[in-house]
Design an enzyme around this catalytic site. Structure first.
Site, PDB file in Angstrom:
ATOM      1  N   GLU A 110       0.838  -1.215   0.000  1.00  0.00           N
ATOM      2  CA  GLU A 110       0.000   0.000   0.000  1.00  0.00           C
ATOM      3  C   GLU A 110       0.868   1.257   0.000  1.00  0.00           C
ATOM      4  O   GLU A 110       0.534   2.254  -0.646  1.00  0.00           O
ATOM      5  CB  GLU A 110      -0.933  -0.023   1.214  1.00  0.00           C
ATOM      6  N   GLU A 132      -3.867  -9.602   3.324  1.00  0.00           N
ATOM      7  CA  GLU A 132      -4.586  -9.344   4.583  1.00  0.00           C
ATOM      8  C   GLU A 132      -5.756 -10.284   4.799  1.00  0.00           C
ATOM      9  O   GLU A 132      -6.053 -10.677   5.925  1.00  0.00           O
ATOM     10  CB  GLU A 132      -5.095  -7.892   4.624  1.00  0.00           C
TER      11      GLU A 132
HETATM   12  N1  COA Z   1       4.937  -8.117  10.607  1.00  0.00           N
HETATM   13  C1  COA Z   1       5.786  -8.418  11.590  1.00  0.00           C
HETATM   14  N2  COA Z   1       6.819  -9.274  11.430  1.00  0.00           N
HETATM   15  C2  COA Z   1       6.975  -9.805  10.207  1.00  0.00           C
HETATM   16  C3  COA Z   1       6.117  -9.518   9.134  1.00  0.00           C
HETATM   17  C4  COA Z   1       5.060  -8.607   9.365  1.00  0.00           C
HETATM   18  N3  COA Z   1       4.211  -8.240   8.415  1.00  0.00           N
HETATM   19  N4  COA Z   1       6.522 -10.234   8.054  1.00  0.00           N
HETATM   20  C5  COA Z   1       7.612 -10.914   8.448  1.00  0.00           C
HETATM   21  N5  COA Z   1       7.881 -10.671   9.749  1.00  0.00           N
HETATM   22  C6  COA Z   1       8.976 -11.194  10.563  1.00  0.00           C
HETATM   23  C7  COA Z   1       8.798 -12.680  10.888  1.00  0.00           C
HETATM   24  O1  COA Z   1       7.931 -12.843  11.977  1.00  0.00           O
HETATM   25  C8  COA Z   1      10.207 -13.085  11.181  1.00  0.00           C
HETATM   26  O2  COA Z   1      10.547 -12.632  12.475  1.00  0.00           O
HETATM   27  P1  COA Z   1      11.515 -13.522  13.413  1.00  0.00           P
HETATM   28  O3  COA Z   1      12.809 -13.629  12.673  1.00  0.00           O
HETATM   29  O4  COA Z   1      11.600 -12.715  14.679  1.00  0.00           O
HETATM   30  O5  COA Z   1      10.825 -14.848  13.564  1.00  0.00           O
HETATM   31  C9  COA Z   1      11.031 -12.244  10.201  1.00  0.00           C
HETATM   32  O6  COA Z   1      10.176 -11.159   9.811  1.00  0.00           O
HETATM   33  C10 COA Z   1      11.402 -13.013   8.950  1.00  0.00           C
HETATM   34  O7  COA Z   1      10.212 -13.583   8.422  1.00  0.00           O
HETATM   35  P2  COA Z   1      10.112 -15.115   8.011  1.00  0.00           P
HETATM   36  O8  COA Z   1       8.650 -15.457   7.897  1.00  0.00           O
HETATM   37  O9  COA Z   1      10.943 -15.958   8.900  1.00  0.00           O
HETATM   38  O10 COA Z   1      10.798 -15.069   6.563  1.00  0.00           O
HETATM   39  P3  COA Z   1      10.488 -15.955   5.312  1.00  0.00           P
HETATM   40  O11 COA Z   1      11.493 -15.562   4.287  1.00  0.00           O
HETATM   41  O12 COA Z   1      10.364 -17.391   5.679  1.00  0.00           O
HETATM   42  O13 COA Z   1       9.031 -15.503   4.819  1.00  0.00           O
HETATM   43  C11 COA Z   1       7.301 -13.928   4.193  1.00  0.00           C
HETATM   44  C12 COA Z   1       8.826 -14.207   4.314  1.00  0.00           C
HETATM   45  C13 COA Z   1       7.174 -12.466   3.743  1.00  0.00           C
HETATM   46  C14 COA Z   1       6.715 -14.875   3.144  1.00  0.00           C
HETATM   47  C15 COA Z   1       6.599 -14.141   5.546  1.00  0.00           C
HETATM   48  O14 COA Z   1       7.351 -13.478   6.553  1.00  0.00           O
HETATM   49  C16 COA Z   1       5.207 -13.602   5.595  1.00  0.00           C
HETATM   50  O15 COA Z   1       4.307 -14.218   5.021  1.00  0.00           O
HETATM   51  N6  COA Z   1       4.989 -12.466   6.293  1.00  0.00           N
HETATM   52  C17 COA Z   1       3.679 -11.885   6.482  1.00  0.00           C
HETATM   53  C18 COA Z   1       3.237 -11.134   5.264  1.00  0.00           C
HETATM   54  C19 COA Z   1       1.865 -10.509   5.473  1.00  0.00           C
HETATM   55  O16 COA Z   1       0.881 -11.183   5.726  1.00  0.00           O
HETATM   56  N7  COA Z   1       1.828  -9.183   5.350  1.00  0.00           N
HETATM   57  C20 COA Z   1       0.607  -8.424   5.493  1.00  0.00           C
HETATM   58  C21 COA Z   1       0.480  -7.881   6.843  1.00  0.00           C
HETATM   59  S1  COA Z   1      -0.974  -6.917   6.984  1.00  0.00           S
END
Ligand code: COA
Length: 248
Positions: free
Chosen positions: A109, A129
């Site tokens: 966004e 989301e």
């Molecule tokens: N908010 C807070 N923390 C987040 C985050 C978010 N939106 N997205 C990732 N993180 C954090 C993870 O919790 C993790 O923290 P940690 O190391 O303390 O455990 C760190 O970032 C790395 O993320 P991780 O999931 O381990 O990396 P990955 O490469 O395996 O996966 C994504 C990457 C982006 C696919 C996955 O993190 C994800 O799906 N994140 C959420 C995306 C989302 O739904 N965004 C919309 C929010 S409204």
């Protein structure tokens, strides 16, 4: 304002704002968004470049804060998020997003509120989301619909689908896909920083607002731009077969 979540670096007439949260995917909390707004508003620069340090532009709003929100406080949260996105969208200078890694949720966004998006080919985009039981709350439903149309936007937002830069480019979300996305964005920011500022301001205003009343506004803006000295310089430079030198 001192910054804890971003880095700010001025290069010529371009301000480079780097999201630099401790968490590697740059989750966006309100403090970070406030810092970005402040760095943009308090810039005398002619173009802004926004990008992320570490592994991502941003993987979205900081999910750690979501459990604390109630239906009252979520509305306040979204309202402030909207105000910040609108500040960027209506800022009179071009704001360019240079995107890599992940550009999800609130991060996407934020990129949609910028004027230009240039991404590395391996970037993942999406508004996921719905899969958290919520919906995009920083203007993403409307901005994405405006770019890709209602049918495609509904498909993408209702499924929370993630997709790569090639598809984002095909849909018109990206201006450019490049391995050297940051250099490409810097080059464009520098180019735009030298354009006549009143023309850029008015072009942005015309493109950013819904079309209904904008034909009349375009007529007014065309008249207005003739009041500025850059118009005379631009026209004269062409006629004199030289490069125009627009005002600082
Ligand atoms: N908010 C807070 N923390 C987040 C985050 C978010 N939106 N997205 C990732 N993180 C954090 C993870 O919790 C993790 O923290 P940690 O190391 O303390 O455990 C760190 O970032 C790395 O993320 P991780 O999931 O381990 O990396 P990955 O490469 O395996 O996966 C994504 C990457 C982006 C696919 C996955 O993190 C994800 O799906 N994140 C959420 C995306 C989302 O739904 N965004 C919309 C929010 S409204």
């Amino acid at each position: 304002m001192s910054y804890e979540n971003i880095l700010v670096n001025d290069k010529g007439k371009v301000r480079i704002v780097t999201m630099n949260r401790k968490s590697p995917l740059n989750p966006l909390d309100m403090d970070t968004l406030r810092e970005i707004k402040d760095a943009i508003l308090n810039s005398g620069n002619r173009a802004i470049l926004l990008h992320g340090a570490n592994r991502a532009f941003s993987a979205g709003a900081d999910i750690n804060n979501f459990l604390k929100l109630t239906n009252d406080t979520a509305g306040v949260f979204a309202k402030e998020g909207h105000d910040i996105m609108n500040t960027i969208a209506s800022y009179p200078r071009p704001v360019i997003a240079a995107i890599h890694g992940y550009c999800l949720g609130g991060g996407f966004e934020l990129a949609l509120a910028c004027d230009i998006r240039i991404a590395h080919p391996e970037t993942t985009f999406g508004l996921p989301e719905v899969n958290l039981g919520i919906l995009p709350g920083f203007g993403g439903t409307q901005r994405l619909r405006h770019i890709v149309g209602e049918t495609v936007a509904f498909g993408l937002i209702s499924t929370g689908k993630r997709y790569k830069s090639d598809e984002a480019y095909r849909l018109g979300i990206l201006n450019e896909v490049s391995e050297n996305y940051l250099e490409a964005a810097e080059k464009l920011a520098e180019e735009l920083s030298k354009k006549p500022k009143e023309s850029i301001r008015l072009i942005k205003h015309l493109l950013r607002n819904p079309p209904d009343d904008m034909f009349e506004e375009e007529i007014d803006a065309f008249g207005e731009v003739f009041a500025y000295p850059d118009r005379e310089e631009g026209v004269k430079a062409f006629l004199e077969k030289r490069e125009a030198k627009f005002q600082d």
